[in-house]
Every structure is written in C-alpha cells, then in structure tokens.
Design a protein around this motif. Sequence first.
Motif, PDB file in Angstrom:
ATOM      1  N   GLU B 169      44.095  33.583  50.733  1.00 24.41           N
ATOM      2  CA  GLU B 169      44.824  34.801  50.915  1.00 24.41           C
ATOM      3  C   GLU B 169      45.514  35.092  49.701  1.00 24.41           C
ATOM      4  O   GLU B 169      45.523  36.374  49.386  1.00 24.41           O
ATOM      5  N   ALA B 170      46.181  34.112  49.140  1.00 28.24           N
ATOM      6  CA  ALA B 170      47.030  34.570  47.916  1.00 28.24           C
ATOM      7  C   ALA B 170      46.225  35.049  46.868  1.00 28.24           C
ATOM      8  O   ALA B 170      46.581  36.068  46.042  1.00 28.24           O
ATOM      9  N   ALA B 171      45.102  34.302  46.578  1.00 29.14           N
ATOM     10  CA  ALA B 171      43.996  34.927  45.511  1.00 29.14           C
ATOM     11  C   ALA B 171      43.753  36.282  45.839  1.00 29.14           C
ATOM     12  O   ALA B 171      43.567  37.069  44.948  1.00 29.14           O
ATOM     13  N   GLN B 172      43.324  36.633  47.035  1.00 28.36           N
ATOM     14  CA  GLN B 172      42.936  37.926  47.291  1.00 28.36           C
ATOM     15  C   GLN B 172      44.203  38.756  47.369  1.00 28.36           C
ATOM     16  O   GLN B 172      43.608  40.013  46.918  1.00 28.36           O
ATOM     17  N   ASP B 173      45.201  38.624  47.735  1.00 27.94           N
ATOM     18  CA  ASP B 173      46.406  39.623  47.586  1.00 27.94           C
ATOM     19  C   ASP B 173      46.332  39.699  46.073  1.00 27.94           C
ATOM     20  O   ASP B 173      47.014  40.869  45.754  1.00 27.94           O
ATOM     21  N   LEU B 174      46.214  38.736  45.264  1.00 23.27           N
ATOM     22  CA  LEU B 174      46.557  39.039  43.710  1.00 23.27           C
ATOM     23  C   LEU B 174      45.524  39.910  43.339  1.00 23.27           C
ATOM     24  O   LEU B 174      45.447  39.924  41.994  1.00 23.27           O
ATOM     25  N   GLY B 175      44.180  40.292  44.151  1.00 23.35           N
ATOM     26  CA  GLY B 175      43.484  41.181  43.463  1.00 23.35           C
ATOM     27  C   GLY B 175      42.087  40.409  43.183  1.00 23.35           C
ATOM     28  O   GLY B 175      41.264  41.025  42.397  1.00 23.35           O
ATOM     29  N   ALA B 176      42.088  39.096  43.571  1.00 22.76           N
ATOM     30  CA  ALA B 176      40.516  38.686  43.007  1.00 22.76           C
ATOM     31  C   ALA B 176      39.643  39.223  44.143  1.00 22.76           C
ATOM     32  O   ALA B 176      39.795  39.138  45.138  1.00 22.76           O
ATOM     33  N   ASP B 177      38.464  39.353  43.697  1.00 24.83           N
ATOM     34  CA  ASP B 177      37.265  39.847  44.487  1.00 24.83           C
ATOM     35  C   ASP B 177      36.676  38.428  45.108  1.00 24.83           C
ATOM     36  O   ASP B 177      36.927  37.365  44.586  1.00 24.83           O
ATOM     37  N   SER B 178      35.785  38.650  45.889  1.00 29.03           N
ATOM     38  CA  SER B 178      35.264  37.256  46.673  1.00 29.03           C
ATOM     39  C   SER B 178      34.728  36.225  45.887  1.00 29.03           C
ATOM     40  O   SER B 178      34.905  35.044  45.991  1.00 29.03           O
ATOM     41  N   SER B 179      33.726  36.678  44.798  1.00 27.97           N
ATOM     42  CA  SER B 179      33.165  35.755  43.840  1.00 27.97           C
ATOM     43  C   SER B 179      34.412  34.907  43.087  1.00 27.97           C
ATOM     44  O   SER B 179      34.202  33.862  42.875  1.00 27.97           O
ATOM     45  N   THR B 180      35.376  35.629  42.500  1.00 30.57           N
ATOM     46  CA  THR B 180      36.569  35.149  41.890  1.00 30.57           C
ATOM     47  C   THR B 180      37.032  34.010  42.593  1.00 30.57           C
ATOM     48  O   THR B 180      37.438  33.094  42.416  1.00 30.57           O
ATOM     49  N   VAL B 181      37.493  34.809  43.931  1.00 28.25           N
ATOM     50  CA  VAL B 181      38.188  33.688  44.780  1.00 28.25           C
ATOM     51  C   VAL B 181      37.527  32.282  44.925  1.00 28.25           C
ATOM     52  O   VAL B 181      37.705  31.094  45.038  1.00 28.25           O
ATOM     53  N   PHE B 182      35.909  32.467  45.050  1.00 25.69           N
ATOM     54  CA  PHE B 182      35.186  31.398  45.196  1.00 25.69           C
ATOM     55  C   PHE B 182      35.318  30.433  44.069  1.00 25.69           C
ATOM     56  O   PHE B 182      35.588  29.025  43.984  1.00 25.69           O
ATOM     57  N   LEU B 183      34.910  31.087  42.777  1.00 26.24           N
ATOM     58  CA  LEU B 183      34.734  30.096  41.634  1.00 26.24           C
ATOM     59  C   LEU B 183      36.211  29.821  40.929  1.00 26.24           C
ATOM     60  O   LEU B 183      36.204  28.664  40.474  1.00 26.24           O
ATOM     61  N   LYS B 184      37.344  30.554  41.404  1.00 27.63           N
ATOM     62  CA  LYS B 184      38.592  30.038  40.720  1.00 27.63           C
ATOM     63  C   LYS B 184      39.626  29.386  41.883  1.00 27.63           C
ATOM     64  O   LYS B 184      40.323  28.725  41.124  1.00 27.63           O
ATOM     65  N   THR B 185      39.047  29.389  43.212  1.00 30.00           N
ATOM     66  CA  THR B 185      40.005  28.743  43.798  1.00 30.00           C
ATOM     67  C   THR B 185      39.434  27.669  44.706  1.00 30.00           C
ATOM     68  O   THR B 185      39.761  26.547  44.825  1.00 30.00           O
ATOM     69  N   ILE B 186      38.201  28.129  45.579  1.00 30.30           N
ATOM     70  CA  ILE B 186      37.744  27.287  46.383  1.00 30.30           C
ATOM     71  C   ILE B 186      36.963  26.032  45.675  1.00 30.30           C
ATOM     72  O   ILE B 186      37.018  24.985  46.116  1.00 30.30           O
ATOM     73  N   LEU B 187      36.088  26.525  44.675  1.00 34.20           N
ATOM     74  CA  LEU B 187      35.554  25.216  44.089  1.00 34.20           C
ATOM     75  C   LEU B 187      36.319  24.295  43.339  1.00 34.20           C
ATOM     76  O   LEU B 187      36.018  23.204  43.484  1.00 34.20           O
ATOM     77  N   PRO B 188      37.332  24.858  42.842  1.00 31.96           N
ATOM     78  CA  PRO B 188      38.086  23.650  42.102  1.00 31.96           C
ATOM     79  C   PRO B 188      39.001  22.945  42.958  1.00 31.96           C
ATOM     80  O   PRO B 188      38.902  21.687  42.898  1.00 31.96           O
ATOM     81  N   LEU B 189      39.241  23.623  44.165  1.00 25.59           N
ATOM     82  CA  LEU B 189      39.873  22.609  45.281  1.00 25.59           C
ATOM     83  C   LEU B 189      38.872  21.597  45.949  1.00 25.59           C
ATOM     84  O   LEU B 189      39.358  20.630  46.798  1.00 25.59           O
ATOM     85  N   SER B 190      37.631  21.963  45.710  1.00 26.75           N
ATOM     86  CA  SER B 190      36.559  21.268  46.345  1.00 26.75           C
ATOM     87  C   SER B 190      35.960  20.180  45.501  1.00 26.75           C
ATOM     88  O   SER B 190      35.089  19.352  45.935  1.00 26.75           O
ATOM     89  N   VAL B 191      36.527  19.761  44.332  1.00 30.64           N
ATOM     90  CA  VAL B 191      35.864  18.971  43.300  1.00 30.64           C
ATOM     91  C   VAL B 191      35.943  17.497  43.992  1.00 30.64           C
ATOM     92  O   VAL B 191      35.059  16.810  43.926  1.00 30.64           O
ATOM     93  N   SER B 192      36.883  17.219  44.582  1.00 28.10           N
ATOM     94  CA  SER B 192      36.820  15.778  45.192  1.00 28.10           C
ATOM     95  C   SER B 192      35.841  15.330  46.272  1.00 28.10           C
ATOM     96  O   SER B 192      35.250  14.483  46.217  1.00 28.10           O
TER      97      SER B 192
END
Lengths: 275, 272
Positions: B169-192
């Motif tokens: 939600e923070a990423a979306q509030d800061l103006g990221a579109d859905s693909s950016t949210v995925f690439l910059k937030t979700i993907l890095p958080l799921s590396v483990s």
Amino acid sequence: MVKKLKNFCEKSYLLIILAILYAPILLIIVYSFSNSSNFNFSEGFTFEAYVSIFTSEKSPALWDAVKNTLIIACISSVFATVMGTFAAIGIHSMGRRSRRIVENVNQFPIINSEIVMAVSLMIFFVTFAFPEGYLRLVIAHIAFCTPYVVLSVLPKLESMDPNVYEAALDLGANPFKALVKVLFPMITPGIVSGFVLSFTLSIDDFIITQINKGASTGINTLSTYIYSDARVQGLEPFWYAIFSIIFVVVLAILLTANLYKIRKQKQAQKEGKAI
Amino acid sequence: MTNAVAAVRPARKKFKITKRVFSYPYVLFMLLFVVLPLVMILVNAFLDSDNNLTLENFKIFFTEKSSLIVLGNSVFVGLVTTLICLLIGYPVAYFLSKMSSGKVLVLFFVLPMWVNFLIRTLATKAIFLAMDVTLGMGTVVFGMVYNYLPFMILPLHTTLSSIDRSYIEAAQDLGADSSTVFLKTILPLSVSGIISGITMVFIPTISTFAISQLLSNGKIFLFGDSIQMKFDQGLYGVGSIMSIVMLVFVLVSNFLMNRVGRNNNNMGRSLW
C-alpha cells in the motif's frame, strides 16, 4: 472492468495448473474401470480390474508385499517413536554445545539425499555382514524416521512450562512417576504426530528400501514390487485399480485431516478475538 | 537429582527436565547407522577394488565420458526443471497469496505430493505411452516438474503471504503502478522463498532414482540412477565419488537455505 478481467485470468491460470496436476490421477481412476492397459473402453465399463487384485496370479506376491510394507512400517515407527521421544527429552536437557552437535547430526538424514543415505547404509551392511532382509530394512527405516520424531517432540518440550514437572516432584512424585504422569501427557500431541509421520514415511519409502532389500531374499514392499513389476512389462490393468484405491484413500485422509486442522485454527482465532 | 542441580544454579533460566542419558541410545544409533556409513563412503572413495589406497577413482570419474555425461545431464535437467517450476509456481503462489481462501486452496496444489512418486511417475508414463509420445528428455523434464512443482509452490506461498500488506500500500500511495510495485516491492521481499524453492526442487531432481530412468526408457541417467547402478555393478569406489559429489550439492544448498532465513528452512520439515 479491467480488475475483473485480471481476476478471471488469475483464476483460470490456477485452474489450468490444478487440472494438469490432477489429470494423470483422474485418468488412471477413470480407466481403472476399463480393464485395459492402454486407455480405451473397448471392454466397456467393468470392475474386472478390481476383481483381479484378488484373483490374478500375481495377487499372492502383491498381498505379500502389502504385508511386508505394513510390518516394516509398524516395527520401525514404534521403535522410532520410542527412541525419538526419549532422545528429545535428553536433547532438551543438554548443554548448548552438545545439543547443537546432536541437533546437527539429527538434521543429516533429513537434508541428505535419499540415494546417498541408501548406498551408505548398503556399504555398511555389506561390510559388517548384516543378515539380509527384515533386519536391514527395519534399521534403515528407523534411521530415517527417528529424526522426524525428535523434531516433532522437541517443540512441545520447549513450549512446556517446566514448573509443572517441578511441582510434581515437589508434591512427592519420584522422577519416573513425574515423567509418566506429567511429562508424557503434556507432549503427547508431538509424540502422536511423530508416530504418524514415521509410519507414513516408512510406507512411502522406495529408494532406501529398494537398495537395501538385498537381492537374494526376495522381500518386496509395495513400492519395490510396483517397481519390479511395472518397469519390465508396463502397467497391467490391476495396477490401475490399486493406484486408484491408493489415490482415493490418501487424498481423502489428507483432505479431511487438513480441513479439520484449518477449521480448528479458525475457531481458535475467533475465540481469541472474542476474549 | 536434576532438581538439586537447578537449585544449586538458580541463575540458569531454563529448568533442566530430565537426564540427558535418555538421548544416549539415539546418539549411539545415529553414530552407528548414519555417521559411520557416511564415513565409509568417504573412505571407499579412496580405495580400489583390492582395498589399496588410491586416487584412481577420482581420475575415472572426472575423465570418463559416461560419468561426465551423467553429470552434464543431471545439471541440465535440474536447471531446466527448476526454471520451469519457478516460472509456473511463482504466479500460482502469488495469485494464491492475494486470495482470501489461498490458505485452503494451496492444499490442493500440495496434495498430489503425498501419493508415492513412483505411482505418479508410472501413471504419467502410461499416459505418455498411450498418447504415443516418444520418451526422452522432454518427458523426463515433464515428469520432474510434475513431481516437484509443489516443493516450489509451498515455500513461495509461505513467503508471499507473510509479506506485510502495508508495504504494498505504501508503494502504491507513493505513486508506483502495479508492475513497479511487483518488481520493486514484492519480488525483492520474496527472494528467500525463491531460494528455498530452488534448492528444494534442484536437489531432489538430480538425486532422485527411477524417475528419469522410467520416463526415458533407460536412455537418460541422472545422478541418483547412476549411483545406484555403480553400486549394483560393485564399483563402490566410483559410486562413492558420485555420492560425495551429491553430498557437496546437498551441503552447499543447505548452507544457502540457512543463510536466507530460518523460517523458510523449516518448510521442508513441516511438509514431511
């Protein structure tokens, strides 16, 4: 609108993957009623394959394999549960350093690939001339089951209030009585799940059994019998029937067990909220 | 007796329940039937058929064409299988983590795993034969993916569904579109989750016994099959070398898994 479409795409993707995962299982079940080996209903709908489990010339060998599977699973899971439970109690009271060493050794059969464990045991058995047959298989099964028992009992010991055991001692119970009357009842869930896990793992095992069963004894468990029979001639109709029974039984047990667990968790959550 | 120990050292927080003697039978058992056999594998790697000390086995393994083909095949099949599992499994885990009923649905993806792998492999083989598909590399990879996909989905699903929604939600509030949210937030958080998924698919794929052999009609041999074959032929030395190579794979992958976090490392255990 776009969101709905996206949602639809995601759901259909999940469905397609599920369909692929279950297709072989469903096909086997459907064609178990055809009494053919090559997926056609030329003989029409029939229970012939199921009947041949009992009447085929191979049924004595088949039932022998089932018997062996169960005997080995029973003996080794009982041994594994007893030894693993006591081991967990012992490990729990160890100092930090020795505890870490034992826990690491305990991890080994779990992370190690089955084939390496199987051949290492084989070398060992051959070198020290262990008698072929049940003894080798039971030892091998105990060796790969016990670590799981230890892992399911240890957390129960960790989360237990040590004061309860202490109280039992203060109230005059001798250590043995305190163990049986107080400690064991508190860790029973861990012991039971360890036992169930060992039993399942033992029944399910193929690689370690296949390599350690020895050629001369002719002992087969269900999985090694399937391998030796189906590898050469392909699947005969009665295997379709047996596979179907195994599929249905396994899936039914796991589904009810897991759904029950989830429902209980949800209930516990709700109660927690109410308080 | 333990009581007395605890009374003497009250500073020690954890009360010691019972004597550690209880674990001695198990420790002895493990030394005898787990540690000693592995040591014997190590020793056997340096012995020739007359039990003389030698390095010949290493030379045979690393120069013989057939064993190098096995090594190459194993790594190739392992990598391709892992990649396909990741590509198929990540979306599954991701979509499931977004659904409210994902926790129940993921069960259905994991259930087939509890049916013996031999039975599932023979079932797929029968279907391939009925469909007149030539057995070879393609069918082997299919069989592996079919067998080990749940191993990829489960750790990924655990990691993805434990991501704090507020980051997204923070990423979306800061103006990221859905693909950016995925690439910059979700993907890095799921590396483990990705790393545990990869190791949990790769290792069993190259070390399993019988799947590749059954699904390629004995044309393609992977590590597991050829270790078994070497021991079957009495070539204990070369078989031991191959087991050691396998052990190195296992230890390296376990080291990686331990580094990316303990909660994911527990996956395999709770699973089995």
